[in-house]
Design an enzyme around this catalytic site. Structure first.
Site, PDB file in Angstrom:
ATOM      1  N   LEU A  15      67.385  18.087  87.931  1.00  0.00           N
ATOM      2  CA  LEU A  15      68.138  17.673  86.552  1.00  0.00           C
ATOM      3  C   LEU A  15      68.895  18.167  85.341  1.00  0.00           C
ATOM      4  CD1 LEU A  15      64.627  15.572  85.471  1.00  0.00           C
ATOM      5  CD2 LEU A  15      66.826  14.089  86.553  1.00  0.00           C
ATOM      6  N   ASN A 107      79.118  18.540  94.228  1.00  0.00           N
ATOM      7  CA  ASN A 107      80.086  19.316  94.804  1.00  0.00           C
ATOM      8  C   ASN A 107      80.215  19.861  96.753  1.00  0.00           C
ATOM      9  OD1 ASN A 107      82.326  18.516  92.843  1.00  0.00           O
ATOM     10  ND2 ASN A 107      82.159  20.278  91.658  1.00  0.00           N
ATOM     11  N   SER A 133      82.935  13.469  89.285  1.00  0.00           N
ATOM     12  CA  SER A 133      83.971  14.133  88.074  1.00  0.00           C
ATOM     13  C   SER A 133      84.138  13.715  87.247  1.00  0.00           C
ATOM     14  CB  SER A 133      85.561  14.116  88.784  1.00  0.00           C
ATOM     15  OG  SER A 133      86.150  15.176  87.844  1.00  0.00           O
ATOM     16  N   LYS A 187      86.991  14.510  96.574  1.00  0.00           N
ATOM     17  CA  LYS A 187      85.847  14.900  95.289  1.00  0.00           C
ATOM     18  C   LYS A 187      87.040  16.595  95.568  1.00  0.00           C
ATOM     19  CE  LYS A 187      85.211  16.407  91.618  1.00  0.00           C
ATOM     20  NZ  LYS A 187      83.728  17.124  91.680  1.00  0.00           N
ATOM     21  N   HIS A 190      91.057  16.428  94.730  1.00  0.00           N
ATOM     22  CA  HIS A 190      90.808  16.339  93.326  1.00  0.00           C
ATOM     23  C   HIS A 190      90.762  18.044  92.506  1.00  0.00           C
ATOM     24  CE1 HIS A 190      88.625  16.375  89.206  1.00  0.00           C
ATOM     25  NE2 HIS A 190      89.071  14.968  89.241  1.00  0.00           N
ATOM     26  N   ASN A 191      89.453  18.684  92.748  1.00  0.00           N
ATOM     27  CA  ASN A 191      89.160  20.079  92.457  1.00  0.00           C
ATOM     28  C   ASN A 191      90.722  21.131  93.146  1.00  0.00           C
ATOM     29  OD1 ASN A 191      86.975  18.673  91.820  1.00  0.00           O
ATOM     30  ND2 ASN A 191      86.083  20.843  92.164  1.00  0.00           N
ATOM     31  N   GLU A 194      92.972  19.931  90.280  1.00  0.00           N
ATOM     32  CA  GLU A 194      92.549  20.565  89.069  1.00  0.00           C
ATOM     33  C   GLU A 194      93.098  21.845  88.255  1.00  0.00           C
ATOM     34  OE1 GLU A 194      88.591  19.270  88.569  1.00  0.00           O
ATOM     35  OE2 GLU A 194      87.927  21.227  87.752  1.00  0.00           O
ATOM     36  N   ARG A 292      94.543  31.932  89.822  1.00  0.00           N
ATOM     37  CA  ARG A 292      93.213  32.537  89.521  1.00  0.00           C
ATOM     38  C   ARG A 292      92.161  34.140  90.411  1.00  0.00           C
ATOM     39  NH1 ARG A 292      89.545  27.665  88.382  1.00  0.00           N
ATOM     40  NH2 ARG A 292      90.730  26.494  88.085  1.00  0.00           N
TER      41      ARG A 292
HETATM   42  N1  LIG Z   1      78.522  21.002  86.086  1.00  0.00           N
HETATM   43  C1  LIG Z   1      79.669  20.153  86.471  1.00  0.00           C
HETATM   44  O1  LIG Z   1      80.510  19.985  85.936  1.00  0.00           O
HETATM   45  C2  LIG Z   1      80.121  19.606  87.905  1.00  0.00           C
HETATM   46  C3  LIG Z   1      78.412  20.043  89.147  1.00  0.00           C
HETATM   47  N2  LIG Z   1      79.073  19.157  89.802  1.00  0.00           N
HETATM   48  C4  LIG Z   1      78.527  19.523  90.913  1.00  0.00           C
HETATM   49  O2  LIG Z   1      76.294  18.595  90.550  1.00  0.00           O
HETATM   50  C5  LIG Z   1      75.380  19.621  90.669  1.00  0.00           C
HETATM   51  C6  LIG Z   1      74.486  19.918  90.043  1.00  0.00           C
HETATM   52  O3  LIG Z   1      76.016  20.182  89.004  1.00  0.00           O
HETATM   53  P1  LIG Z   1      75.200  21.184  87.607  1.00  0.00           P
HETATM   54  O4  LIG Z   1      74.630  19.420  87.017  1.00  0.00           O
HETATM   55  O5  LIG Z   1      76.133  21.798  87.356  1.00  0.00           O
HETATM   56  O6  LIG Z   1      73.735  22.064  88.341  1.00  0.00           O
HETATM   57  P2  LIG Z   1      73.749  23.886  88.483  1.00  0.00           P
HETATM   58  O7  LIG Z   1      74.830  23.346  89.757  1.00  0.00           O
HETATM   59  O8  LIG Z   1      73.447  24.934  88.253  1.00  0.00           O
HETATM   60  O9  LIG Z   1      72.143  22.924  89.674  1.00  0.00           O
HETATM   61  C7  LIG Z   1      71.069  23.088  89.192  1.00  0.00           C
HETATM   62  C8  LIG Z   1      70.259  22.325  89.835  1.00  0.00           C
HETATM   63  O10 LIG Z   1      70.747  22.454  91.291  1.00  0.00           O
HETATM   64  C9  LIG Z   1      67.824  23.095  91.100  1.00  0.00           C
HETATM   65  N3  LIG Z   1      68.566  23.987  92.456  1.00  0.00           N
HETATM   66  C10 LIG Z   1      68.732  24.805  92.902  1.00  0.00           C
HETATM   67  N4  LIG Z   1      68.375  25.291  94.248  1.00  0.00           N
HETATM   68  C11 LIG Z   1      67.655  24.359  94.234  1.00  0.00           C
HETATM   69  C12 LIG Z   1      66.737  24.452  95.199  1.00  0.00           C
HETATM   70  N5  LIG Z   1      66.625  25.064  96.431  1.00  0.00           N
HETATM   71  N6  LIG Z   1      65.623  23.204  95.710  1.00  0.00           N
HETATM   72  C13 LIG Z   1      65.285  22.674  94.377  1.00  0.00           C
HETATM   73  N7  LIG Z   1      65.893  22.292  93.538  1.00  0.00           N
HETATM   74  C14 LIG Z   1      67.563  23.976  93.729  1.00  0.00           C
HETATM   75  C15 LIG Z   1      68.212  23.560  90.189  1.00  0.00           C
HETATM   76  O11 LIG Z   1      66.413  23.600  89.842  1.00  0.00           O
HETATM   77  P3  LIG Z   1      65.931  24.004  88.866  1.00  0.00           P
HETATM   78  O12 LIG Z   1      65.689  23.621  87.486  1.00  0.00           O
HETATM   79  O13 LIG Z   1      64.606  24.443  89.711  1.00  0.00           O
HETATM   80  O14 LIG Z   1      66.340  25.403  89.238  1.00  0.00           O
HETATM   81  C16 LIG Z   1      68.461  23.040  88.829  1.00  0.00           C
HETATM   82  O15 LIG Z   1      68.342  21.665  89.162  1.00  0.00           O
HETATM   83  C17 LIG Z   1      75.732  21.174  91.701  1.00  0.00           C
HETATM   84  O16 LIG Z   1      76.499  20.437  93.182  1.00  0.00           O
HETATM   85  C18 LIG Z   1      77.013  20.954  91.069  1.00  0.00           C
HETATM   86  O17 LIG Z   1      78.471  21.319  91.665  1.00  0.00           O
HETATM   87  C19 LIG Z   1      80.275  18.645  89.837  1.00  0.00           C
HETATM   88  C20 LIG Z   1      80.441  17.863  88.715  1.00  0.00           C
HETATM   89  C21 LIG Z   1      80.981  18.520  87.819  1.00  0.00           C
HETATM   90  O1  LIG Z   2      84.213  19.573  89.539  1.00  0.00           O
HETATM   91  C1  LIG Z   2      84.228  20.227  88.704  1.00  0.00           C
HETATM   92  C2  LIG Z   2      85.515  18.239  87.952  1.00  0.00           C
HETATM   93  O2  LIG Z   2      85.608  17.678  88.946  1.00  0.00           O
HETATM   94  C3  LIG Z   2      83.724  21.184  88.606  1.00  0.00           C
HETATM   95  O3  LIG Z   2      84.847  21.122  87.023  1.00  0.00           O
HETATM   96  C4  LIG Z   2      84.647  22.068  88.876  1.00  0.00           C
HETATM   97  O4  LIG Z   2      84.122  22.369  90.006  1.00  0.00           O
HETATM   98  C5  LIG Z   2      85.083  22.979  88.078  1.00  0.00           C
HETATM   99  O5  LIG Z   2      85.394  24.402  89.170  1.00  0.00           O
HETATM  100  P1  LIG Z   2      85.772  25.644  89.104  1.00  0.00           P
HETATM  101  O6  LIG Z   2      84.690  26.678  88.621  1.00  0.00           O
HETATM  102  O7  LIG Z   2      86.353  26.646  90.427  1.00  0.00           O
HETATM  103  O8  LIG Z   2      86.625  26.214  88.063  1.00  0.00           O
END
Ligand SMILES: NC(=O)C1=CN([C@@H]2O[C@H](COP(=O)(O)OP(=O)(O)OC[C@H]3O[C@@H](n4cnc5c(N)ncnc54)[C@H](OP(=O)(O)O)[C@@H]3O)[C@@H](O)[C@H]2O)C=CC1
Ligand SMILES: O=C(CO)[C@H](O)[C@H](O)COP(=O)(O)O
Length: 481
Positions: A15, A107, A133, A187, A190-191, A194, A292
């Site tokens: 979450l 991801n 995304s 996906k 897509h990135n 991006e 980058r």
């Molecule tokens: N942020 C973005 O814009 C985007 C992200 N994504 C993908 O979605 C996913 C979630 O992203 P985001 O919401 O940014 O969160 P994060 O990638 O920062 O992950 C944090 C979450 O992962 C949990 N976590 C980490 N390690 C473990 C573990 N060993 N066991 C159980 N839970 C764990 C954390 O739990 P705790 O709170 O306990 O630490 C927390 O809920 C990722 O895979 C990311 O790549 C996809 C599209 C866009």
């Molecule tokens: O998945 C995404 C959007 O679709 C994230 O925004 C993306 O992973 C960002 O990538 P990076 O940190 O490598 O710039």
């Protein structure tokens, strides 16, 4: 917090920004959502802040979380990709039954998804690797969703995902992409696109500033105008906002106070690594990843700063106005090329992995919700509707005409950049790709001859069938192998 009956249509574990907002999106759409996080404080804060938005079932223990789910259970994982995802799967799968559906919305690398899907299939559990995304806002208001996995799993899950996805012209930005890792593959591409889009926009900004002499605020206005034409897209829109923003502390343009070292989490790099594996040339995306990487090599850059190059004053008056128009055309042409490379890569992987991917549907679901959403995705969709087996987007009648019309400006922009010491790897590589694809003959012939010279690697002839070798160190006679 332990639920007594199984009422939740779906459960979300993980979450942080994405999981929390996806859970809220499901709840706002009328679904009862079980919510869980490794650290329970996140679960509590979600309920305290947003519990009023819909029907949530919070759970601190995995067993309670699973017990809250209706059957077949739908359990969505939104945690860090890689080891954490495996850890969550290992923790929850023993609590599930055959027919249940595990959705990974992180991801993930598509090869991990293939591995996980195969392992869970052995236990009768569906594993749906799903690209999501749209970032934090998209997750809440409607992302673009790219689910893989089985047709059967999609039948049980797809309507829910379609409901919470973005919608364009009444159509959901979600479709079943294909089996096992297809969703995460798409996906990833897509990135990659991006990255290419962002690099091209950055190069356009650099040219407008240094070669056309515009200020960031003026460039913001130019980008706003561009956003009403063929370049209409989310990334152009946010670029205008960023360039118009002033740093509160210094009063300088915000873009000038941000360190010029671009970071990356890995999906762009995966795209390029995988492109090599599936033999899909994606130089526009590759240049964006390398740009980058180069920007972050501060020591390398410091060591090279004394190297010489031309200092060309910025254009003025009508010349500058003309350059602004040329950069718009060069940006659009390079963008078409990057997208064409991305679609070719999906096509190549679909053949290699046996995925039945509808290339037009990919364009359809990227029109809204995702980071690369853009008006011209509607044109890509139309191109594949007209010819589902289109070998390259560049061959589509509309894109081919637009590239032809833009090319004088495109070449002028690359020339201006080269003459003015302004690096434009994205524009240059895209133009080179365009010229290479349309060439009657490439110097690859000489490379084949060189390979045969030093390593007897053989070559084919243009005038007859067969594989040949020339005795380079002997009498230079030719042998049919
Ligand atoms: N942020 C973005 O814009 C985007 C992200 N994504 C993908 O979605 C996913 C979630 O992203 P985001 O919401 O940014 O969160 P994060 O990638 O920062 O992950 C944090 C979450 O992962 C949990 N976590 C980490 N390690 C473990 C573990 N060993 N066991 C159980 N839970 C764990 C954390 O739990 P705790 O709170 O306990 O630490 C927390 O809920 C990722 O895979 C990311 O790549 C996809 C599209 C866009
Ligand atoms: O998945 C995404 C959007 O679709 C994230 O925004 C993306 O992973 C960002 O990538 P990076 O940190 O490598 O710039």
């Amino acid at each position: 917090m332990a639920p007594s009956v199984s009422t939740a249509s779906i459960g979300v574990t993980g979450l942080a920004v994405m999981g929390r907002n996806l859970a809220r999106n499901f709840a706002r759409n009328g679904y009862t959502v079980a919510v869980h996080n490794r650290t329970p404080a996140r679960t509590r804060s979600l309920i305290e802040e947003f519990g009023h938005e819909g029907s949530f079932v919070p759970a601190e223990k995995p067993a309670d979380f699973v017990a809250a789910l209706e059957r077949p259970r739908r359990l969505m994982i939104m945690v860090k990709a890689g080891g954490p995802t495996d850890a969550v799967i290992d923790e929850f799968v023993p609590l599930l039954d055959p027919g249940d559906i595990v959705i990974d919305g992180g991801n993930a690398h598509f090869e991990d998804t293939r591995r996980r899907e195969a392992a869970l299939r052995e236990q009768g559990i569906h594993f749906v690797g799903t690209g999501v995304s749209g970032g934090e806002e998209g997750a809440l208001h409607g992302p673009s969703i790219m689910p893989g996995g089985s047709v059967e799993a999609y039948a049980a899950l797809g309507p829910m995902l379609e409901k919470i996805s973005a919608h364009v012209d009444g159509e959901p930005c979600c479709t079943h992409i294909g089996s096992d890792g297809a969703g995460h593959f798409v996906k990833m591409v897509h990135n990659g696109i991006e990255y290419a889009d962002m690099q091209l926009i950055a190069e356009a900004y650099d040219l407008l500033r240094r070669a056309a002499g515009r200020t960031p605020a003026q460039i913001a206005d130019i980008f706003r105008r561009w956003n009403t034409g063929v370049l209409d897209s989310y990334l152009i829109e946010i670029t205008a906002e960023i360039l118009a923003h002033t740093d509160g502390e210094t009063g300088k343009p915000f873009v000038d106070i941000v360190a010029d070292a671009a970071e990356q989490k890995g999906t762009g790099r995966w795209t390029v690594q995988t492109a090599l594996d599936v033999a899909a040339p994606v130089p526009g995306i590759a240049e964006a990843v390398f740009a980058r990487s180069l920007s972050g090599h501060t020591e390398l850059r410091a060591a090279a700063r004394q190297l010489t190059g031309p200092q060309v004053p910025a254009a003025a008056g009508q010349d500058a106005d003309r350059l602004v128009d040329q950069v718009e055309q060069a940006l659009y042409a390079s963008k078409i090329v990057s997208y064409a490379q991305g679609w070719n890569m999906i096509q190549a992987a679909a053949e290699q992995f046996g995925w039945d991917i509808d290339l037009g549907a990919v364009a359809k679901i990227w029109r809204g919700g995702c980071i690369i959403r853009a008006g011209f995705l509607g044109e890509i969709r139309s191109a594949y509707a007209a010819d589902p087996a289109l070998p390259t987007l560049l061959a589509d009648e509309r894109f081919s005409r637009q590239l032809g019309e833009a090319q004088d400006a495109w070449r002028a922009v690359v020339t201006t950049a080269v003459q003015g010491s302004i690096p434009t790897p994205g524009f240059s590589a895209s133009l080179a790709y365009y010229d290479a694809l349309r060439a009657d003959r490439l110097p690859a012939a000489l490379i084949q001859a060189q390979r045969d010279f030093f390593g007897a690697h053989t070559y084919q002839r243009v005038d007859r069938e067969g594989t040949f070798h020339t005795e380079w160190s002997g009498d230079r006679s030719e042998t049919l192998m």
